[in-house]
Write an enzyme that holds these catalytic residues in place. Structure first.
Site: not given
Ligand code: UD1
Ligand code: MG
Length: 489
Positions: A18, A104, A383, A389-390
């Site tokens: 997104r 993260g 002034a 230098n180069y």
């Molecule tokens: C997620 C939650 C949602 C919550 C929101 C809060 C789920 C299904 N939904 O949605 O309920 O309100 O966070 O911010 O969990 N990631 C992985 N591996 C994957 C998929 C994602 O490591 O396979 C990590 C992403 O890098 C990210 C985190 O998990 O840092 C959350 O994933 P993201 O896609 O941001 O979930 P949201 O749609 O925000």
């Molecule tokens: Mg998220």
């Protein structure tokens, strides 16, 4: 004290579709740091037994950001959702009893909030405890469905909300504490029942609740701690909050900030008491300000170290440079990396410095370039002085002693030395060193020719005169006779 039964899992493998970016989501910056670095830093004081970062997209770059913070990484390739990411963490989690799980991309969470979440989980002997937030606009987030005032029944993702559930404004932050022996069997029952065919960690909540396990929720006191960054607009919101918190902390420590909402300060910046930041200032990197400094409007300081009472007039750029007490620069000065301005030195408008030392009380006030130069105390750089230098291949040094006077519009062709107390005559192109207390003069000798200008003017006037009558005769005469005739009749 280390929490021996607690491990931390940070989910950072996702792409961040997104954001519409080539950069993995958790590497995007807000508040002066990559998102995932904020999360890792917030976790560090918990002193968990281990911290595991789940990596996937741009795994190398993500590892480079988190590695300095004593974490392990585990690779999730391909990424089949947050539930799948937890399954990847399982082996690395070993015998930990509890896991604090964080995404993260939710960087505003504070250590105190995480500690409180774990404490709530322990006190309630829960299977899962969710950090939730109440938002005026909960759209995009999973919603928390409670079965009683204290217990949660399920988390429902935005795409699966019923019309009634759409009204719920308590959101899942994706920050949880799990008792792992309760999580694993529940996660094993989760199916990828969504349009992305992913395993959602959120679905494990309903499984646990249905089994009669205790699922608690703790509402974040500051709802902004629950904010995630899925879009550029989310990034801007989160950045805004970080900047606001940092400015508030500086003001709390005795720094004046004019029109604070226009001032950008990175997290590692420090500033001494009674320093003043004018509107539209940016203090970046590891910039440090002493006490009573004034930073003029529009100035950008990056990794600058300022002593006490330093004045930076408006619209200066200062990078990787040290300015000792009482130094004054600008307006419109550009300090590129590697400068050291010693106490009370002055650098004025349209002066550019690179890798140069300016001695105590020395001045370069106007339209000057000093590169790879060492300038002694109380020296005056006129002034328009330029250090050449180069030579097209190498950078060469210019060494200027104490109490030297460099006349305006001089070019100092490096390598060259100007001894203590020497003068350089204005307009000189200096190619040889000038001895101490000597005068270096290198320009065409002036010759005055008395009366030359008036003689020249007379000559020019005569030649103009000789052209005039000829023109009048040709075009003027017939017209004037015609006019006279008309008047007579
Ligand atoms: C997620 C939650 C949602 C919550 C929101 C809060 C789920 C299904 N939904 O949605 O309920 O309100 O966070 O911010 O969990 N990631 C992985 N591996 C994957 C998929 C994602 O490591 O396979 C990590 C992403 O890098 C990210 C985190 O998990 O840092 C959350 O994933 P993201 O896609 O941001 O979930 P949201 O749609 O925000
Ligand atoms: Mg998220």
């Amino acid at each position: 004290m280390t929490a021996n039964d607690l491990a931390i899992v940070i989910l950072a493998a996702g792409k961040g579709t997104r954001l519409k970016s080539r950069l993995a989501k958790v590497l995007h910056c807000a508040g002066g740091r990559p998102l995932v670095e904020h999360v890792v830093r917030a976790c560090a004081p918990l002193k968990a037994k281990k911290t595991i970062v789940i990596i996937g997209h741009q795994a190398e770059q993500v590892t480079a950001v988190v590695e300095p913070h004593e974490v392990e990484t585990a690779l999730q390739q391909p990424q089949h959702g947050t539930g799948h990411a937890m399954q990847i963490a399982k082996r690395a989690l070993g015998h930990a009893k509890l896991a604090l799980v964080l995404p993260g991309d939710a960087p505003l969470v504070r250590t105190e909030t995480l500690k409180a979440l774990v404490a709530t989980h322990r006190a309630g002997n829960a299977a899962a405890t969710i950090l939730t937030a109440v938002l005026a606009d909960p759209s995009g987030y999973g919603r928390v469905v409670r079965q009683s005032e204290s217990n949660v029944a399920a988390i429902v993702e935005e795409s699966q909300l019923t019309e009634e559930q759409r009204e719920l404004n308590e959101i899942n932050s994706s920050i949880y504490c799990f008792t792992l022996e309760k999580l694993w069997p529940a996660l094993a029952q989760v199916k990828p029942n969504n349009k992305h065919r992913e395993l959602y960690l959120t679905d494990a909540i309903a499984v646990m609740a249905a089994k009669g396990e205790t699922v608690l929720a703790r509402v974040a006191e500051d709802s902004r701690e629950g904010l995630g960054c899925n879009t550029r607009a989310d990034l801007a919101d989160v950045d805004h909050t970080f900047r606001e918190w940092k400015r508030a902390a500086l003001m709390n420590d005795g720094v004046t900030i004019q029109l604070p909402e226009t001032v950008v300060v990175d997290p590692d910046v420090t500033a001494g008491q009674d320093s003043i930041l004018e509107p539209c200032v940016q203090l970046l990197g590891k910039t440090k300000l002493g006490a009573r400094c004034r930073i003029g409007t529009g100035s950008v300081l990056n990794n600058a170290t300022l002593g006490d009472d330093v004045v930076v007039e408006p619209h200066c750029m200062i990078a990787d440079s040290r300015l000792d007490a009482g130094v004054k620069v600008g307006p419109f000065a550009r300090l590129r990396p590697g400068n050291h301005l010693k106490a009370r030195a002055r650098v004025g408008n349209f002066v550019e410095l690179k890798n140069s030392a300016v001695g105590e009380g020395a001045k370069a006030m106007h339209l000057t370039y000093l590169g790879d130069a060492r300038i002694g105390a109380k020296t005056n750089i006129g002034a328009g002085t330029i250090t050449c230098n180069y030579d097209g291949f190498h950078k060469n040094p210019t060494t200027i002693g104490n109490k030297v006077f460099i006349g305006s519009n001089s070019a100092l062709v490096a390598p060259v030395r100007i001894g203590d107390g020497a003068y350089v005559a204005a307009g000189s192109t200096i190619t040889q060193s000038v001895p101490a207390d000597g005068l270096g003069i290198a320009r065409g000798r002036q010759e005055n020719k008395p009366g030359w200008a008036s003689k020249k003017r007379r000559e020019l006037a005569r030649s103009e005169e000789s052209k005039k009558p000829a023109r009048r005769r040709k075009r003027g005469k017939p017209r004037s006779s015609k006019k006279k005739k008309t008047r007579r009749h």
